[in-house]
Design a protein around this motif. Structure first.
Motif, PDB file in Angstrom:
ATOM      1  N   PHE A 137       1.061  -1.100  -0.082  1.00  0.00           N
ATOM      2  CA  PHE A 137      -0.005   0.074   0.028  1.00  0.00           C
ATOM      3  C   PHE A 137       0.784   1.290  -0.061  1.00  0.00           C
ATOM      4  O   PHE A 137       0.368   2.306  -0.537  1.00  0.00           O
ATOM      5  CB  PHE A 137      -0.888  -0.145   1.272  1.00  0.00           C
ATOM      6  N   GLY A 138       2.078   1.133   0.673  1.00  0.00           N
ATOM      7  CA  GLY A 138       2.860   2.441   0.529  1.00  0.00           C
ATOM      8  C   GLY A 138       3.203   2.842  -0.744  1.00  0.00           C
ATOM      9  O   GLY A 138       3.410   3.957  -0.931  1.00  0.00           O
ATOM     10  N   GLU A 139       3.298   1.939  -1.792  1.00  0.00           N
ATOM     11  CA  GLU A 139       3.632   2.317  -3.166  1.00  0.00           C
ATOM     12  C   GLU A 139       2.353   2.999  -3.811  1.00  0.00           C
ATOM     13  O   GLU A 139       2.695   3.487  -4.944  1.00  0.00           O
ATOM     14  CB  GLU A 139       3.964   0.993  -3.936  1.00  0.00           C
ATOM     15  N   LEU A 140       1.218   2.974  -3.280  1.00  0.00           N
ATOM     16  CA  LEU A 140       0.086   3.897  -3.872  1.00  0.00           C
ATOM     17  C   LEU A 140      -0.289   5.104  -3.302  1.00  0.00           C
ATOM     18  O   LEU A 140      -1.298   5.657  -3.509  1.00  0.00           O
ATOM     19  CB  LEU A 140      -1.067   2.919  -3.575  1.00  0.00           C
ATOM     20  N   ARG A 141       0.717   5.708  -2.652  1.00  0.00           N
ATOM     21  CA  ARG A 141       0.580   7.006  -1.784  1.00  0.00           C
ATOM     22  C   ARG A 141       0.095   8.096  -2.939  1.00  0.00           C
ATOM     23  O   ARG A 141      -0.636   8.954  -2.447  1.00  0.00           O
ATOM     24  CB  ARG A 141       1.906   7.177  -1.147  1.00  0.00           C
ATOM     25  N   ASP A 142       0.861   8.033  -3.852  1.00  0.00           N
ATOM     26  CA  ASP A 142       0.515   9.103  -5.219  1.00  0.00           C
ATOM     27  C   ASP A 142      -0.642   8.830  -6.064  1.00  0.00           C
ATOM     28  O   ASP A 142      -0.774   9.539  -6.801  1.00  0.00           O
ATOM     29  CB  ASP A 142       1.733   9.644  -5.809  1.00  0.00           C
ATOM     30  N   ARG A 148      -6.758   3.654  -4.401  1.00  0.00           N
ATOM     31  CA  ARG A 148      -6.467   3.168  -2.901  1.00  0.00           C
ATOM     32  C   ARG A 148      -7.754   2.483  -2.397  1.00  0.00           C
ATOM     33  O   ARG A 148      -7.425   1.342  -1.799  1.00  0.00           O
ATOM     34  CB  ARG A 148      -6.201   4.181  -2.036  1.00  0.00           C
ATOM     35  N   ALA A 149      -9.021   2.902  -2.640  1.00  0.00           N
ATOM     36  CA  ALA A 149     -10.171   2.388  -2.226  1.00  0.00           C
ATOM     37  C   ALA A 149     -10.243   0.953  -2.492  1.00  0.00           C
ATOM     38  O   ALA A 149     -10.700   0.052  -1.790  1.00  0.00           O
ATOM     39  CB  ALA A 149     -11.440   3.370  -2.132  1.00  0.00           C
ATOM     40  N   SER A 150      -9.883   0.699  -3.841  1.00  0.00           N
ATOM     41  CA  SER A 150     -10.226  -0.343  -4.696  1.00  0.00           C
ATOM     42  C   SER A 150      -9.332  -1.345  -4.114  1.00  0.00           C
ATOM     43  O   SER A 150      -9.500  -2.322  -3.933  1.00  0.00           O
ATOM     44  CB  SER A 150     -10.108  -0.357  -6.054  1.00  0.00           C
ATOM     45  N   PHE A 151      -7.963  -0.842  -3.891  1.00  0.00           N
ATOM     46  CA  PHE A 151      -6.894  -1.924  -3.370  1.00  0.00           C
ATOM     47  C   PHE A 151      -7.188  -2.450  -1.828  1.00  0.00           C
ATOM     48  O   PHE A 151      -7.101  -3.863  -1.702  1.00  0.00           O
ATOM     49  CB  PHE A 151      -5.664  -1.101  -3.079  1.00  0.00           C
ATOM     50  N   VAL A 152      -7.859  -1.532  -1.159  1.00  0.00           N
ATOM     51  CA  VAL A 152      -8.297  -1.994   0.302  1.00  0.00           C
ATOM     52  C   VAL A 152      -9.343  -3.019   0.109  1.00  0.00           C
ATOM     53  O   VAL A 152      -9.566  -4.003   0.939  1.00  0.00           O
ATOM     54  CB  VAL A 152      -8.688  -0.824   1.098  1.00  0.00           C
ATOM     55  N   GLN A 197      -3.036   8.403   5.168  1.00  0.00           N
ATOM     56  CA  GLN A 197      -2.643   8.248   3.788  1.00  0.00           C
ATOM     57  C   GLN A 197      -4.043   8.344   3.034  1.00  0.00           C
ATOM     58  O   GLN A 197      -3.936   8.358   1.900  1.00  0.00           O
ATOM     59  CB  GLN A 197      -1.906   7.140   3.343  1.00  0.00           C
ATOM     60  N   ILE A 198      -5.038   7.861   3.803  1.00  0.00           N
ATOM     61  CA  ILE A 198      -6.363   7.845   2.964  1.00  0.00           C
ATOM     62  C   ILE A 198      -7.668   8.711   3.250  1.00  0.00           C
ATOM     63  O   ILE A 198      -8.554   8.961   2.484  1.00  0.00           O
ATOM     64  CB  ILE A 198      -6.946   6.268   3.129  1.00  0.00           C
ATOM     65  N   PHE A 199      -7.540   9.413   4.490  1.00  0.00           N
ATOM     66  CA  PHE A 199      -8.463  10.249   4.730  1.00  0.00           C
ATOM     67  C   PHE A 199      -8.417  11.893   4.452  1.00  0.00           C
ATOM     68  O   PHE A 199      -7.503  12.396   4.740  1.00  0.00           O
ATOM     69  CB  PHE A 199      -8.791  10.271   6.575  1.00  0.00           C
ATOM     70  N   CYS A 200      -9.386  12.051   3.680  1.00  0.00           N
ATOM     71  CA  CYS A 200      -9.381  13.445   3.019  1.00  0.00           C
ATOM     72  C   CYS A 200      -8.211  14.026   2.452  1.00  0.00           C
ATOM     73  O   CYS A 200      -7.538  14.894   3.003  1.00  0.00           O
ATOM     74  CB  CYS A 200      -9.964  14.365   4.386  1.00  0.00           C
ATOM     75  N   ALA A 315     -16.216   4.077   1.146  1.00  0.00           N
ATOM     76  CA  ALA A 315     -15.159   3.696   0.571  1.00  0.00           C
ATOM     77  C   ALA A 315     -14.307   2.536   1.137  1.00  0.00           C
ATOM     78  O   ALA A 315     -13.794   1.728   0.620  1.00  0.00           O
ATOM     79  CB  ALA A 315     -14.206   4.908   0.295  1.00  0.00           C
ATOM     80  N   TYR A 316     -14.109   2.569   2.558  1.00  0.00           N
ATOM     81  CA  TYR A 316     -13.306   1.779   3.260  1.00  0.00           C
ATOM     82  C   TYR A 316     -13.879   0.603   4.114  1.00  0.00           C
ATOM     83  O   TYR A 316     -13.383  -0.135   4.909  1.00  0.00           O
ATOM     84  CB  TYR A 316     -12.280   2.516   3.969  1.00  0.00           C
TER      85      TYR A 316
END
Length: 418
Positions: A137-142, A148-152, A197-200, A315-316
């Protein structure tokens, strides 16, 4: 002493042996400057030990890091800055390994409470899957919010599939309720690790929240009667419950897991049912009046990051949290309240268009700010009272714990000696 060489020959051939040993080592060595001194003869030995440890389950850190970095063996070289010696480079490598190891150890410790509820083999699998997820997940930061939601969500699906199909989970999750409880535990463990990394984080999300906040300020004039919400302003008990319901929506922003945010929504809505019962008595319509009550609660509380929190839950959350149960029902009503406030029109408030526009105009801005400031002061007072209640509760729990210890000690003291 020098393997049959004189001192000069031994000194000349020693760097060659070091380079040969380093090239055969599994760990990717730093690229050493040609001007670096050769006095650090122990570095290949130290790195070799790290490689030997990586072949065992307890010391798989180096291979684990390479697995998620995407680097192939022998292709990734850590560069050494100008003037950096070999010993400095080795210390830097050791520090990187130590920091990564500390991160994984902290994750394991924070998971301890949840993992203790599982079988040892299942707990080990969960811990490993979460660590793997965090690295990836760290590689999806940008990347985009949707990515990111799909990955989770894919991770939730994969974990549910493992629980249902992997032999190590046999007998650990016999029914859907148990499976969902395990997934909830995984979510509670995972969300705090990636929350920032994911909230707002998207500018569009922040802009939407700012726009909603401003719109709620402009709707300062909307009262319970406009929404046909059953709220008796002259009933002190009803108004106290209504204030507490607002608190739950405000506190929701401080929570970092979808379960905790949903629990705040559930607590708010249950209090609103109490408010309706106290206000309307036998005439209360129950579920039919819940939506207007939620809308009015949001208007009076103007919760921080309300738009972001509502969409974060959507989303999560794992699917089962929003597909059934009271949490799903209350969340649907809250989502509807958000949609209403974003798109409300004059006819929905039983007003003419001219009257609606006049009330929404800036002429009422001063009153709107004053009303909002009063709401903020009221919210601050309520939070202060809640903190005081929590402090007293913690003191009571500590006193009860001490009393239990004294009671246990006295019970042991009177036991007959064998």
């Amino acid at each position: 002493t020098w393997s049959g060489y004189c001192s000069q020959c031994y000194a000349a051939q020693k760097p060659t042996k070091q380079r040969s040993s380093a090239q055969s080592d599994e760990v990717d060595l730093p690229v050493i400057s040609q001007t670096a001194p050769t006095s650090s003869a122990t570095s290949p030995h130290r790195l070799s030990k790290a490689t030997e440890q990586s072949s065992s389950p307890a010391g798989s850190l180096v291979n684990f890091g390479r697995m998620f970095s995407g680097a192939k063996k022998g292709t990734h070289k850590r560069s050494v800055s100008a003037g950096e010696t070999e010993s400095t480079a080795v210390r830097r490598l050791d520090l990187e390994l130590a920091e990564s190891s500390a991160m994984r150890q902290n994750l394991t410790l924070s998971d301890a409470a949840f993992l203790k509820t599982l079988k040892p083999t299942a707990a080990q699998d969960v811990a490993q899957q979460i660590k793997t997820f965090l690295w990836q997940f760290g590689e999806l930061r940008d990347t985009s919010v949707e990515r990111r939601a799909s990955f989770v969500q894919t991770f939730y699906e994969n974990m549910l599939n493992r629980i249902e199909t992997q032999p190590i989970w046999d007998g650990a999750a016999a029914d859907d309720q148990t499976k969902h409880k395990i997934i909830d535990g995984i979510v509670s463990t995972l969300m705090p690790q990636v929350y920032d990394q994911i909230f707002c984080t998207d500018p569009k999300e922040k802009a939407a929240d700012a726009a909603l906040h401003e719109r709620i300020l402009r709707l300062w004039w909307v009262d319970a009667a406009c929404l046909e919400a059953p709220l008796a302003a002259d009933n002190a008990e009803a108004m106290a419950a209504f204030a507490e319901a607002q608190n739950f929506l405000i506190v929701m922003d401080s929570k970092k897991t979808t379960q905790e945010k949903l629990q705040c929504i559930c607590s708010c809505c249950k209090l609103l049912f109490k408010v309706m019962e106290l206000s309307a008595g036998p005439n209360a319509k129950g579920a039919d009046d819940l939506l207007p009550m939620i809308i009015y609660t949001v208007l009076r509380a103007n919760p921080p990051f309300f738009h972001a929190n509502v969409h974060f839950i959507s989303a999560y959350s794992p699917p089962h949290q929003l597909h059934s149960g009271e949490g799903a029902y209350y969340y649907t009503n809250l989502y509807s309240a958000l949609a209403f406030l974003e798109n409300v029109r004059a006819s929905q408030l039983r007003l003419s268009e001219e009257e609606y526009q006049a009330r929404m105009s800036s002429s009422g801005g001063t009153d709107a700010v004053s009303t909002h400031l009063r709401n903020l002061r009221s919210t601050k007072d309520r939070l202060t009272r809640l903190q005081e209640r929590q402090r007293r509760m913690q003191e009571d729990v500590a006193a009860l714990s001490d009393a239990i210890e004294v009671l246990c000690a006295s019970a042991v003291a009177v036991l007959p000696q064998e």
